[in-house]
Scaffold this motif. Structure first.
Motif, PDB file in Angstrom:
ATOM      1  N   TYR A 164      -8.573  -1.251  -7.016  1.00 56.33           N
ATOM      2  CA  TYR A 164      -8.000   0.098  -7.118  1.00 56.33           C
ATOM      3  C   TYR A 164      -8.357   0.721  -8.459  1.00 56.33           C
ATOM      4  O   TYR A 164      -8.694   1.912  -8.537  1.00 56.33           O
ATOM      5  N   LYS A 195       3.455  10.012  -5.802  1.00 52.30           N
ATOM      6  CA  LYS A 195       3.985  11.370  -5.876  1.00 52.30           C
ATOM      7  C   LYS A 195       2.858  12.391  -5.938  1.00 52.30           C
ATOM      8  O   LYS A 195       2.990  13.517  -5.451  1.00 52.30           O
ATOM      9  N   SER A 235       0.862  -1.174   0.000  1.00 53.16           N
ATOM     10  CA  SER A 235       0.000   0.000   0.000  1.00 53.16           C
ATOM     11  C   SER A 235       0.899   1.224   0.000  1.00 53.16           C
ATOM     12  O   SER A 235       1.667   1.427   0.951  1.00 53.16           O
ATOM     13  N   TYR A 236       0.806   2.032  -1.068  1.00 54.06           N
ATOM     14  CA  TYR A 236       1.768   3.110  -1.265  1.00 54.06           C
ATOM     15  C   TYR A 236       1.072   4.444  -1.531  1.00 54.06           C
ATOM     16  O   TYR A 236      -0.029   4.486  -2.092  1.00 54.06           O
ATOM     17  N   THR A 237       1.744   5.511  -1.110  1.00 53.63           N
ATOM     18  CA  THR A 237       1.327   6.865  -1.453  1.00 53.63           C
ATOM     19  C   THR A 237       2.150   7.316  -2.652  1.00 53.63           C
ATOM     20  O   THR A 237       3.382   7.221  -2.632  1.00 53.63           O
ATOM     21  N   GLY A 282       0.226  12.315  -4.305  1.00 54.81           N
ATOM     22  CA  GLY A 282      -0.445  12.385  -3.020  1.00 54.81           C
ATOM     23  C   GLY A 282      -1.552  11.370  -2.859  1.00 54.81           C
ATOM     24  O   GLY A 282      -2.088  11.186  -1.764  1.00 54.81           O
ATOM     25  N   ARG A 283      -1.895  10.677  -3.942  1.00 55.05           N
ATOM     26  CA  ARG A 283      -2.941   9.653  -3.873  1.00 55.05           C
ATOM     27  C   ARG A 283      -2.446   8.490  -3.023  1.00 55.05           C
ATOM     28  O   ARG A 283      -1.314   8.035  -3.175  1.00 55.05           O
ATOM     29  N   THR A 284      -3.306   8.015  -2.136  1.00 57.28           N
ATOM     30  CA  THR A 284      -2.925   6.950  -1.215  1.00 57.28           C
ATOM     31  C   THR A 284      -3.554   5.624  -1.618  1.00 57.28           C
ATOM     32  O   THR A 284      -4.519   5.575  -2.379  1.00 57.28           O
ATOM     33  N   GLY A 285      -2.972   4.552  -1.080  1.00 58.16           N
ATOM     34  CA  GLY A 285      -3.567   3.233  -1.242  1.00 58.16           C
ATOM     35  C   GLY A 285      -3.252   2.521  -2.533  1.00 58.16           C
ATOM     36  O   GLY A 285      -3.914   1.526  -2.868  1.00 58.16           O
ATOM     37  N   SER A 286      -2.248   2.985  -3.275  1.00 56.39           N
ATOM     38  CA  SER A 286      -1.889   2.253  -4.491  1.00 56.39           C
ATOM     39  C   SER A 286      -1.381   0.866  -4.109  1.00 56.39           C
ATOM     40  O   SER A 286      -0.485   0.738  -3.270  1.00 56.39           O
TER      41      SER A 286
END
Length: 238
Positions: free
Chosen positions: A230, A31, A27-29, A33-37
């Motif tokens: 996602y 560049k 679970s990544y943020t 700023g979107r979270t939850g990738s």
């Protein structure tokens, strides 16, 4: 992991990305700023292993080579790598192109920008081939919002060059983030927006759909389902 029915250079590149953990799951943020990738593409890891790096320089070069074969009007004189991460990518790719077809690509140069303007010696903010009067292709790893590429386009134009195309490693096929808090994200990806804005080819070695097919073929249900969910929120079709 097994790969779907892709051209060999795409399949080899995707396998190398997974084998070398360049594509990571969790679970990544981003560049933007979107979270939850549920996945992250860490291009810096290509520099940790010579064999791994060879896979990306080959894939970039083959992407450009195949594009010039399928679109004879697509040509270029210089590869431009935005500082800093894309600098070694552009340098390795223009060398690999010359190795693959010296008659066709032996004239191609390479350039990159300095983030700090040099005030001594030759000075300036650019290193490498001159851009004036040249057709320039920008290389980068992933377009999230495309800030670095847009800055590169401004540099190319200011130097008297012409943008000929853009090549990235992975197309996330993801909606651009909203520009204002509370607004719905526009239903267009960074790549699609750049195609419309610049009217040039914007190419990718692989896309998230290629990754989905690999995960489906390999039975990686957990990672696959997280990406599918996602994409229901943020995915685009182009």
């Amino acid at each position: 992991m097994s790969t779907p029915d892709l051209p060999a250079y795409k399949a080899d590149f995707l396998s190398a990305c997974l084998r070398g953990s360049v594509i990571q799951f969790g679970s990544y943020t981003l560049k933007s700023g979107r979270t939850g990738s549920p996945f992250f593409f860490n291009a810096g890891l290509f520099l940790t292993n010579a064999s791994l790096f060879h896979s990306i320089q080959t894939a970039y070069a083959q992407t450009l080579l195949q594009s010039t074969v399928s679109h004879p009007d697509f040509g270029f004189d210089v590869l431009f790598g935005p500082a800093y991460k894309a600098i070694p990518l552009a340098a390795a790719t223009f060398s690999e192109l010359a190795r693959l077809d010296g008659a066709k690509f032996g004239h191609v140069g390479c350039a990159f920008n300095r983030k700090e303007v040099k005030v001594h010696g030759d000075g300036g903010s650019l290193v490498g081939a001159k851009l004036e009067g040249k057709r320039v292709v920008v290389l980068d790893d992933v377009l999230t919002v495309g800030t670095a590429v847009r800055e590169s386009v401004d540099i190319i134009k200011a130097q008297g060059g012409t943008l000929a195309g853009i090549v990235i490693a992975l197309d996330r096929m993801e909606k651009l983030p909203s520009t204002k808090e509370g607004e719905e994200a526009p239903n267009i990806s960074a790549i699609a927006q750049m195609r419309r804005d610049f009217q040039v080819p914007v190419l990718s070695i692989i896309s998230v759909l290629d990754l989905v097919e690999v995960l489906r073929a390999s039975g990686s249900e957990g990672d696959l389902q997280r990406i599918i969910e996602y994409r229901k929120l943020w995915g685009t079709e182009e």
